[in-house]
Design a protein around this motif. Structure first.
Motif, PDB file in Angstrom:
ATOM      1  N   ALA A 112      39.507  35.293  38.053  1.00  0.00           N
ATOM      2  CA  ALA A 112      39.941  35.260  36.660  1.00  0.00           C
ATOM      3  C   ALA A 112      39.251  36.326  35.814  1.00  0.00           C
ATOM      4  O   ALA A 112      39.613  36.524  34.650  1.00  0.00           O
ATOM      5  CB  ALA A 112      39.677  33.882  36.065  1.00  0.00           C
ATOM      6  N   LEU A 113      38.241  37.003  36.387  1.00  0.00           N
ATOM      7  CA  LEU A 113      37.516  38.051  35.679  1.00  0.00           C
ATOM      8  C   LEU A 113      37.945  39.419  36.178  1.00  0.00           C
ATOM      9  O   LEU A 113      38.420  39.568  37.300  1.00  0.00           O
ATOM     10  CB  LEU A 113      36.002  37.902  35.899  1.00  0.00           C
ATOM     11  CG  LEU A 113      35.356  36.592  35.481  1.00  0.00           C
ATOM     12  CD1 LEU A 113      33.876  36.607  35.845  1.00  0.00           C
ATOM     13  CD2 LEU A 113      35.539  36.347  33.987  1.00  0.00           C
ATOM     14  N   ARG A 114      37.756  40.413  35.333  1.00  0.00           N
ATOM     15  CA  ARG A 114      37.925  41.800  35.759  1.00  0.00           C
ATOM     16  C   ARG A 114      36.536  42.413  35.874  1.00  0.00           C
ATOM     17  O   ARG A 114      35.816  42.526  34.882  1.00  0.00           O
ATOM     18  CB  ARG A 114      38.773  42.589  34.768  1.00  0.00           C
ATOM     19  CG  ARG A 114      39.070  44.014  35.225  1.00  0.00           C
ATOM     20  CD  ARG A 114      39.965  44.742  34.238  1.00  0.00           C
ATOM     21  NE  ARG A 114      41.229  44.057  34.065  1.00  0.00           N
ATOM     22  CZ  ARG A 114      42.256  44.153  34.904  1.00  0.00           C
ATOM     23  NH1 ARG A 114      42.145  44.912  35.994  1.00  0.00           N
ATOM     24  NH2 ARG A 114      43.373  43.512  34.671  1.00  0.00           N
ATOM     25  N   LEU A 115      36.140  42.777  37.085  1.00  0.00           N
ATOM     26  CA  LEU A 115      34.810  43.297  37.361  1.00  0.00           C
ATOM     27  C   LEU A 115      34.889  44.791  37.651  1.00  0.00           C
ATOM     28  O   LEU A 115      35.716  45.221  38.457  1.00  0.00           O
ATOM     29  CB  LEU A 115      34.186  42.581  38.561  1.00  0.00           C
ATOM     30  CG  LEU A 115      34.106  41.054  38.476  1.00  0.00           C
ATOM     31  CD1 LEU A 115      33.634  40.478  39.799  1.00  0.00           C
ATOM     32  CD2 LEU A 115      33.178  40.633  37.348  1.00  0.00           C
ATOM     33  N   THR A 116      34.038  45.556  36.992  1.00  0.00           N
ATOM     34  CA  THR A 116      33.989  46.999  37.219  1.00  0.00           C
ATOM     35  C   THR A 116      32.537  47.414  37.346  1.00  0.00           C
ATOM     36  O   THR A 116      31.745  47.192  36.416  1.00  0.00           O
ATOM     37  CB  THR A 116      34.644  47.774  36.066  1.00  0.00           C
ATOM     38  OG1 THR A 116      35.972  47.288  35.859  1.00  0.00           O
ATOM     39  CG2 THR A 116      34.699  49.267  36.394  1.00  0.00           C
ATOM     40  N   GLU A 117      32.172  47.990  38.472  1.00  0.00           N
ATOM     41  CA  GLU A 117      30.796  48.421  38.677  1.00  0.00           C
ATOM     42  C   GLU A 117      30.622  49.861  38.215  1.00  0.00           C
ATOM     43  O   GLU A 117      31.445  50.733  38.513  1.00  0.00           O
ATOM     44  CB  GLU A 117      30.381  48.303  40.143  1.00  0.00           C
ATOM     45  CG  GLU A 117      28.911  48.627  40.359  1.00  0.00           C
ATOM     46  CD  GLU A 117      28.434  48.381  41.772  1.00  0.00           C
ATOM     47  OE1 GLU A 117      27.212  48.330  41.989  1.00  0.00           O
ATOM     48  OE2 GLU A 117      29.286  48.239  42.673  1.00  0.00           O
ATOM     49  N   HIS A 118      29.533  50.117  37.492  1.00  0.00           N
ATOM     50  CA  HIS A 118      29.163  51.448  37.026  1.00  0.00           C
ATOM     51  C   HIS A 118      27.796  51.801  37.624  1.00  0.00           C
ATOM     52  O   HIS A 118      27.170  50.986  38.294  1.00  0.00           O
ATOM     53  CB  HIS A 118      29.105  51.484  35.499  1.00  0.00           C
ATOM     54  CG  HIS A 118      30.370  51.016  34.840  1.00  0.00           C
ATOM     55  ND1 HIS A 118      31.444  51.826  34.616  1.00  0.00           N
ATOM     56  CD2 HIS A 118      30.713  49.773  34.380  1.00  0.00           C
ATOM     57  CE1 HIS A 118      32.406  51.138  34.038  1.00  0.00           C
ATOM     58  NE2 HIS A 118      31.990  49.890  33.877  1.00  0.00           N
ATOM     59  N   ALA A 154      32.061  42.879  32.991  1.00  0.00           N
ATOM     60  CA  ALA A 154      32.879  41.732  33.395  1.00  0.00           C
ATOM     61  C   ALA A 154      33.524  41.141  32.166  1.00  0.00           C
ATOM     62  O   ALA A 154      32.892  41.001  31.113  1.00  0.00           O
ATOM     63  CB  ALA A 154      32.015  40.685  34.098  1.00  0.00           C
ATOM     64  N   GLY A 155      34.774  40.807  32.283  1.00  0.00           N
ATOM     65  CA  GLY A 155      35.486  40.196  31.172  1.00  0.00           C
ATOM     66  C   GLY A 155      36.746  39.520  31.659  1.00  0.00           C
ATOM     67  O   GLY A 155      37.136  39.677  32.821  1.00  0.00           O
ATOM     68  N   PRO A 156      37.391  38.731  30.807  1.00  0.00           N
ATOM     69  CA  PRO A 156      38.614  38.038  31.210  1.00  0.00           C
ATOM     70  C   PRO A 156      39.707  39.030  31.588  1.00  0.00           C
ATOM     71  O   PRO A 156      39.830  40.093  30.983  1.00  0.00           O
ATOM     72  CB  PRO A 156      39.004  37.243  29.952  1.00  0.00           C
ATOM     73  CG  PRO A 156      37.766  37.187  29.128  1.00  0.00           C
ATOM     74  CD  PRO A 156      37.006  38.439  29.422  1.00  0.00           C
ATOM     75  N   ARG A 157      40.487  38.684  32.593  1.00  0.00           N
ATOM     76  CA  ARG A 157      41.641  39.501  32.935  1.00  0.00           C
ATOM     77  C   ARG A 157      42.692  39.345  31.847  1.00  0.00           C
ATOM     78  O   ARG A 157      42.922  38.260  31.336  1.00  0.00           O
ATOM     79  CB  ARG A 157      42.244  39.050  34.267  1.00  0.00           C
ATOM     80  CG  ARG A 157      41.527  39.584  35.493  1.00  0.00           C
ATOM     81  CD  ARG A 157      42.321  39.222  36.717  1.00  0.00           C
ATOM     82  NE  ARG A 157      41.652  39.654  37.932  1.00  0.00           N
ATOM     83  CZ  ARG A 157      41.802  40.863  38.474  1.00  0.00           C
ATOM     84  NH1 ARG A 157      42.586  41.751  37.892  1.00  0.00           N
ATOM     85  NH2 ARG A 157      41.171  41.168  39.578  1.00  0.00           N
ATOM     86  N   GLY A 158      43.327  40.439  31.524  1.00  0.00           N
ATOM     87  CA  GLY A 158      44.413  40.400  30.550  1.00  0.00           C
ATOM     88  C   GLY A 158      45.742  40.561  31.240  1.00  0.00           C
ATOM     89  O   GLY A 158      46.169  39.729  32.035  1.00  0.00           O
ATOM     90  N   ARG A 159      46.372  41.685  30.983  1.00  0.00           N
ATOM     91  CA  ARG A 159      47.663  41.941  31.591  1.00  0.00           C
ATOM     92  C   ARG A 159      47.515  42.122  33.096  1.00  0.00           C
ATOM     93  O   ARG A 159      46.494  42.578  33.582  1.00  0.00           O
ATOM     94  CB  ARG A 159      48.280  43.201  30.982  1.00  0.00           C
ATOM     95  CG  ARG A 159      48.592  43.051  29.495  1.00  0.00           C
ATOM     96  CD  ARG A 159      49.137  44.338  28.934  1.00  0.00           C
ATOM     97  NE  ARG A 159      49.402  44.209  27.507  1.00  0.00           N
ATOM     98  CZ  ARG A 159      49.831  45.203  26.735  1.00  0.00           C
ATOM     99  NH1 ARG A 159      50.022  46.401  27.263  1.00  0.00           N
ATOM    100  NH2 ARG A 159      50.058  45.005  25.457  1.00  0.00           N
ATOM    101  N   GLY A 160      48.557  41.769  33.789  1.00  0.00           N
ATOM    102  CA  GLY A 160      48.550  41.946  35.232  1.00  0.00           C
ATOM    103  C   GLY A 160      48.034  40.731  35.971  1.00  0.00           C
ATOM    104  O   GLY A 160      47.887  40.758  37.174  1.00  0.00           O
ATOM    105  N   ARG A 161      47.752  39.645  35.239  1.00  0.00           N
ATOM    106  CA  ARG A 161      47.279  38.434  35.903  1.00  0.00           C
ATOM    107  C   ARG A 161      48.405  37.830  36.726  1.00  0.00           C
ATOM    108  O   ARG A 161      49.523  37.648  36.249  1.00  0.00           O
ATOM    109  CB  ARG A 161      46.789  37.440  34.840  1.00  0.00           C
ATOM    110  CG  ARG A 161      46.166  36.199  35.420  1.00  0.00           C
ATOM    111  CD  ARG A 161      45.458  35.412  34.326  1.00  0.00           C
ATOM    112  NE  ARG A 161      46.345  35.006  33.258  1.00  0.00           N
ATOM    113  CZ  ARG A 161      47.068  33.895  33.280  1.00  0.00           C
ATOM    114  NH1 ARG A 161      47.010  33.091  34.319  1.00  0.00           N
ATOM    115  NH2 ARG A 161      47.837  33.582  32.267  1.00  0.00           N
TER     116      ARG A 161
END
Length: 208
Positions: free
Chosen positions: A92-98, A104-111
């Motif tokens: 349910a989260l969108r994770l992006t490593e830098h 990390a944050g809630p998924r929006g579009r494309g769920r």
């Protein structure tokens, strides 16, 4: 540290290095991470423990869940949960490593249909140990954070106000109120008298 609601349940999660995540798991009593899943370009590992309530003496089963990227990790614990619940939470989260961490944050579009929805319920809080200062807790200076400020005016410093207060039995702490951020400083032992001068020129910036 941040909080999100997933499937009507409130969850708190933290981020750090992979070593931080493993240390956290050991601290709460996880002896072994025994299941692993591939998700969002990383691996999700889970392990079981039980957390007790000192007031009641009761212990509840807990599932520790750690999403690991190349160098960094996001971790949380879920009460009375199965590994499938951990997969649903991280899905349910969108994770992006830098290079310097994970966003990390809630998924929006494309769920995908059927995937649990996530909603942020509070801004993230950054906790960082800074040698020569102590433990810094950095949060957005919103209406809730403003209620933590003392009723008196603070000392004028670069970008805001500096307050000093005391927790009975624990010693002094400092609040640095900047334009958008509130920085709580728990000073290193025997460093309290030096902290105001060091905080006077401290610059903290939120990058969006």
């Amino acid at each position: 540290m941040a909080r999100v609601a997933v499937a009507d349940r409130l969850h708190e999660f933290s981020s750090g290095t992979r070593a931080d995540a493993l240390a956290w798991a050991a601290d709460i009593g996880v002896r072994r991470l025994d299941q692993e899943f591939r998700i969002q370009g990383g691996r999700l590992r889970t392990g079981r423990t039980a957390i007790g309530d000192p007031a009641t003496g009761l212990r509840e089963p807990v599932l520790a869940a750690i999403w690991e990227g190349r160098r960094h990790a996001v971790f949380t614990h879920l009460y009375h949960a199965r590994p499938a619940d951990a997969v649903a939470f991280f899905d349910a989260l969108r994770l992006t490593e830098h290079d310097d961490g994970v966003t990390a944050g809630p998924r929006g579009r494309g769920r995908r249909p059927g995937r649990a929805a996530a909603a942020a319920v509070a801004d993230a809080v950054l906790v960082k140990e800074v040698p020569g200062l102590g433990l810094l807790e950095i949060a957005a200076l919103d209406a809730r954070a403003r209620r933590r400020l003392p009723p008196w005016r603070g000392a004028a410093v670069a970008g805001g106000e500096l307050f000093r207060d005391t927790v009975p039995g624990q010693g002094p702490y400092f609040l640095l109120a900047l334009r958008e951020l509130l920085v709580t400083v728990l000073p290193e032992e025997h460093m309290a008298e030096r902290i105001p001068g060091r905080l006077a020129g401290l610059a903290v910036e939120a990058v969006r």
